[in-house]
Scaffold this motif. Sequence first.
Motif, short mmCIF file in Angstrom:
data_model
loop_
_atom_site.label_atom_id
_atom_site.label_comp_id
_atom_site.label_asym_id
_atom_site.label_seq_id
_atom_site.Cartn_x
_atom_site.Cartn_y
_atom_site.Cartn_z
N GLU A 1 0.82 -1.21 0.00
CA GLU A 1 0.00 0.00 0.00
C GLU A 1 0.86 1.27 0.00
OE1 GLU A 1 -0.30 -2.47 2.35
OE2 GLU A 1 -2.05 -3.46 1.49
N PHE A 2 1.88 1.29 0.87
CA PHE A 2 2.76 2.45 0.94
C PHE A 2 3.47 2.66 -0.39
CE2 PHE A 2 7.06 4.17 1.70
CZ PHE A 2 6.73 5.42 2.18
N VAL A 3 4.01 1.59 -0.94
CA VAL A 3 4.75 1.69 -2.20
C VAL A 3 3.83 2.16 -3.32
CG1 VAL A 3 5.98 0.33 -3.94
CG2 VAL A 3 6.51 0.02 -1.51
N ALA A 4 2.63 1.61 -3.42
CA ALA A 4 1.69 2.02 -4.47
C ALA A 4 1.31 3.49 -4.31
CB ALA A 4 0.44 1.14 -4.44
N ASP A 5 1.08 3.92 -3.07
CA ASP A 5 0.74 5.33 -2.83
C ASP A 5 1.87 6.25 -3.24
OD1 ASP A 5 -1.74 4.59 -1.84
OD2 ASP A 5 -1.20 4.92 0.27
N ARG A 6 3.10 5.88 -2.91
CA ARG A 6 4.24 6.73 -3.26
C ARG A 6 4.46 6.78 -4.77
NH1 ARG A 6 4.14 10.32 -1.46
NH2 ARG A 6 6.19 10.90 -2.17
N ILE A 7 4.29 5.65 -5.45
CA ILE A 7 4.43 5.64 -6.91
C ILE A 7 3.39 6.56 -7.53
CG2 ILE A 7 4.16 4.24 -8.99
CD1 ILE A 7 5.50 1.92 -7.39
N ALA A 8 2.14 6.43 -7.09
CA ALA A 8 1.07 7.28 -7.62
C ALA A 8 1.38 8.75 -7.40
CB ALA A 8 -0.26 6.90 -6.99
N ALA A 9 1.85 9.09 -6.21
CA ALA A 9 2.17 10.49 -5.92
C ALA A 9 3.34 10.97 -6.76
CB ALA A 9 2.48 10.65 -4.44
N MET A 10 4.38 10.15 -6.87
CA MET A 10 5.58 10.57 -7.60
C MET A 10 5.34 10.68 -9.10
SD MET A 10 8.75 8.92 -5.54
CE MET A 10 9.91 10.16 -6.13
N GLU A 11 4.33 9.96 -9.60
CA GLU A 11 3.98 10.05 -11.01
C GLU A 11 3.01 11.19 -11.30
OE1 GLU A 11 2.72 6.01 -11.88
OE2 GLU A 11 4.71 5.55 -12.66
N ASN A 12 2.57 11.89 -10.26
CA ASN A 12 1.62 12.98 -10.40
C ASN A 12 2.35 14.31 -10.26
OD1 ASN A 12 -0.40 14.87 -10.24
ND2 ASN A 12 -1.49 13.91 -8.56
N PRO A 13 2.58 15.02 -11.36
CA PRO A 13 3.32 16.28 -11.27
C PRO A 13 2.56 17.37 -10.50
CG PRO A 13 2.53 15.92 -13.50
CD PRO A 13 2.22 14.67 -12.73
N SER A 14 1.26 17.18 -10.27
CA SER A 14 0.47 18.15 -9.51
C SER A 14 0.52 17.89 -8.01
CB SER A 14 -0.99 18.12 -9.98
OG SER A 14 -1.07 18.50 -11.33
#
Length: 71
Positions: A26-39
Amino acid sequence: MSFVPTTYDEWEHCITVQCGIPLTPEFVADRIAAMENPSDFHTQKFLEQWGEAHHAQTLAWFKQAEGRLGA
């Protein structure tokens, strides 16, 4: 003096041991999603502090962690 990891193992140690954050799916997926979001606010701050190259490397390490977790 701050330490900047240069390998996956160093990065994983920083996250799990020095920061005490377990690398859960869950943590890893959340961080990937955030890091792929330039906003994303935290992604913007990360880029300001560390630059594009380190952002790309850190994102790659999160994706490597994702692969290791089988997520």
